[in-house]
Design a protein around this motif. Structure first.
Motif, short mmCIF file in Angstrom:
data_model
loop_
_atom_site.label_atom_id
_atom_site.label_comp_id
_atom_site.label_asym_id
_atom_site.label_seq_id
_atom_site.Cartn_x
_atom_site.Cartn_y
_atom_site.Cartn_z
N THR A 109 0.24 21.35 42.48
CA THR A 109 -0.16 20.23 41.63
C THR A 109 1.06 19.81 40.81
OG1 THR A 109 -2.41 21.07 41.46
CG2 THR A 109 -1.69 19.52 39.75
N MET A 110 1.26 18.51 40.69
CA MET A 110 2.34 18.01 39.83
C MET A 110 1.72 17.45 38.57
SD MET A 110 5.38 15.26 40.45
CE MET A 110 6.38 16.40 41.38
N THR A 111 2.25 17.88 37.44
CA THR A 111 1.79 17.41 36.13
C THR A 111 2.99 16.85 35.38
OG1 THR A 111 0.12 19.15 36.12
CG2 THR A 111 0.61 18.08 34.01
N ASP A 112 2.81 15.67 34.79
CA ASP A 112 3.87 15.07 33.98
C ASP A 112 3.54 15.34 32.51
OD1 ASP A 112 6.20 12.89 34.00
OD2 ASP A 112 4.85 12.43 32.34
N VAL A 113 4.55 15.73 31.71
CA VAL A 113 4.29 16.09 30.32
C VAL A 113 3.71 14.92 29.51
CG1 VAL A 113 5.95 17.98 30.21
CG2 VAL A 113 6.71 15.69 29.65
N ASN A 114 4.04 13.70 29.88
CA ASN A 114 3.51 12.54 29.16
C ASN A 114 2.27 11.95 29.82
OD1 ASN A 114 5.60 12.56 27.18
ND2 ASN A 114 6.97 11.64 28.68
N TYR A 115 2.27 11.86 31.15
CA TYR A 115 1.19 11.20 31.88
C TYR A 115 -0.01 12.11 32.11
CZ TYR A 115 -1.25 8.77 35.63
OH TYR A 115 -2.22 8.16 36.40
N GLY A 116 0.23 13.39 32.34
CA GLY A 116 -0.85 14.31 32.70
C GLY A 116 -0.77 14.62 34.19
N GLU A 149 16.80 17.12 36.07
CA GLU A 149 16.47 16.71 34.70
C GLU A 149 14.98 16.42 34.54
OE1 GLU A 149 19.05 13.57 33.28
OE2 GLU A 149 20.77 14.53 34.24
N PHE A 150 14.30 16.03 35.63
CA PHE A 150 12.86 15.74 35.57
C PHE A 150 12.03 17.02 35.62
CE2 PHE A 150 13.22 11.30 37.80
CZ PHE A 150 14.00 10.84 36.77
N ILE A 151 12.51 18.04 36.34
CA ILE A 151 11.72 19.26 36.57
C ILE A 151 11.80 20.16 35.34
CG2 ILE A 151 11.43 21.32 38.01
CD1 ILE A 151 12.78 19.65 40.29
N GLN A 152 10.66 20.31 34.67
CA GLN A 152 10.58 21.12 33.47
C GLN A 152 10.27 22.58 33.80
OE1 GLN A 152 10.99 19.49 30.14
NE2 GLN A 152 11.93 18.22 31.71
N GLU A 153 9.33 22.78 34.75
CA GLU A 153 8.90 24.13 35.07
C GLU A 153 8.29 24.20 36.46
OE1 GLU A 153 5.62 27.46 33.62
OE2 GLU A 153 5.92 25.67 32.39
N VAL A 163 6.76 18.13 35.37
CA VAL A 163 7.91 17.22 35.33
C VAL A 163 7.84 16.35 34.09
CG1 VAL A 163 8.20 17.14 37.85
CG2 VAL A 163 6.72 15.47 36.72
N LYS A 164 8.97 15.76 33.76
CA LYS A 164 9.03 14.76 32.70
C LYS A 164 9.78 13.57 33.29
CE LYS A 164 10.31 13.93 27.93
NZ LYS A 164 10.91 14.48 26.72
N THR A 165 9.00 12.58 33.74
CA THR A 165 9.58 11.42 34.41
C THR A 165 9.82 10.29 33.41
OG1 THR A 165 7.38 10.55 34.95
CG2 THR A 165 8.42 11.97 36.60
N PRO A 166 10.69 9.35 33.77
CA PRO A 166 10.90 8.20 32.89
C PRO A 166 9.60 7.43 32.68
CG PRO A 166 12.57 8.28 34.61
CD PRO A 166 11.54 9.33 34.95
N GLU A 167 9.44 6.90 31.51
CA GLU A 167 8.23 6.16 31.16
C GLU A 167 7.98 5.03 32.15
OE1 GLU A 167 6.70 3.53 27.39
OE2 GLU A 167 8.03 5.24 26.98
N GLY A 168 6.75 4.94 32.65
CA GLY A 168 6.36 3.85 33.54
C GLY A 168 6.54 4.14 35.02
N LEU A 169 7.27 5.20 35.39
CA LEU A 169 7.52 5.48 36.81
C LEU A 169 6.22 5.73 37.56
CD1 LEU A 169 9.51 6.04 39.17
CD2 LEU A 169 9.48 8.42 38.47
N ILE A 170 5.36 6.57 37.04
CA ILE A 170 4.12 6.92 37.75
C ILE A 170 3.18 5.71 37.79
CG2 ILE A 170 2.08 8.40 37.64
CD1 ILE A 170 4.06 10.53 36.36
#
Length: 174
Positions: A109-116, A149-153, A163-170
């Motif tokens: 599963t991929m989870t974004d720190v901002n998006y979920g 830089e995107f991969i947090q853990e 991951v922490k992707t740039p705002e709006g990418l997803i």
């Protein structure tokens, strides 16, 4: 042995000498890990055929020079030229931390720190200049650049990549 149970090690790129030796270009950052192999699987047609290695050494640090059992002439070496090499998955060195093998993370599963929750990783596309995570989200495909830089853990226990992707990418994909 099936390809699904193996990993791609490299490709036979040229003949070496006249006694059947070949040079293989290894797809690894650490070719020295593979210089003392006893055997290798060579893709011939749709089959993986085991070959025993009589002698091998690193050649110009990135190529593996091999003398294979049952390959003793230039013609026999010519027959396996450009063939792909494979090894069973159990031969892969274990990785830890945020390092991973592409096959290992399929189904995570991929989870974004901002998006979920972004979705489930279905594959990795490494045919582009930048490798991409292919993530499935309710029937839609989301492409996330595989950027350190995107991969947090990478949490192997929970089968999750954070991951922490740039705002709006997803949101571009949804």
């Amino acid at each position: 042995m099936r390809k699904e149970d193996c990993f791609y090690l490299g490709k036979i790129v040229k003949k070496y000498g006249f006694k059947g030796e070949v040079l293989a270009k290894l797809d690894t950052d650490e070719p020295e890990l593979y210089k003392n192999l006893e055997s290798v699987f060579i893709a011939i047609g749709n089959n993986l055929v085991p070959f025993f290695i009589e002698k091998s050494s690193l050649h110009k640090s990135t190529l593996l020079r091999m003398r294979l059992e049952d390959v003793a002439t230039e013609a026999e070496a010519e027959a396996i030229l450009k063939a792909e090499l494979y090894l069973p998955l159990k031969f892969l060195p274990k990785l830890s931390g945020n390092k991973f093998y592409f096959h290992e993370i399929i189904g995570f599963t991929m989870t974004d720190v901002n998006y979920g929750k972004v979705g489930v990783i279905t594959s990795v596309n490494d045919n582009t200049a930048q490798a991409l995570f292919e993530v499935e989200n309710e029937g839609k495909q989301i492409l996330i650049p595989m950027n350190d830089e995107f991969i947090q853990e990478v949490n192997r226990g929970a089968r999750e990549i954070i991951v922490k992707t740039p705002e709006g990418l997803i949101e571009l994909y949804l």
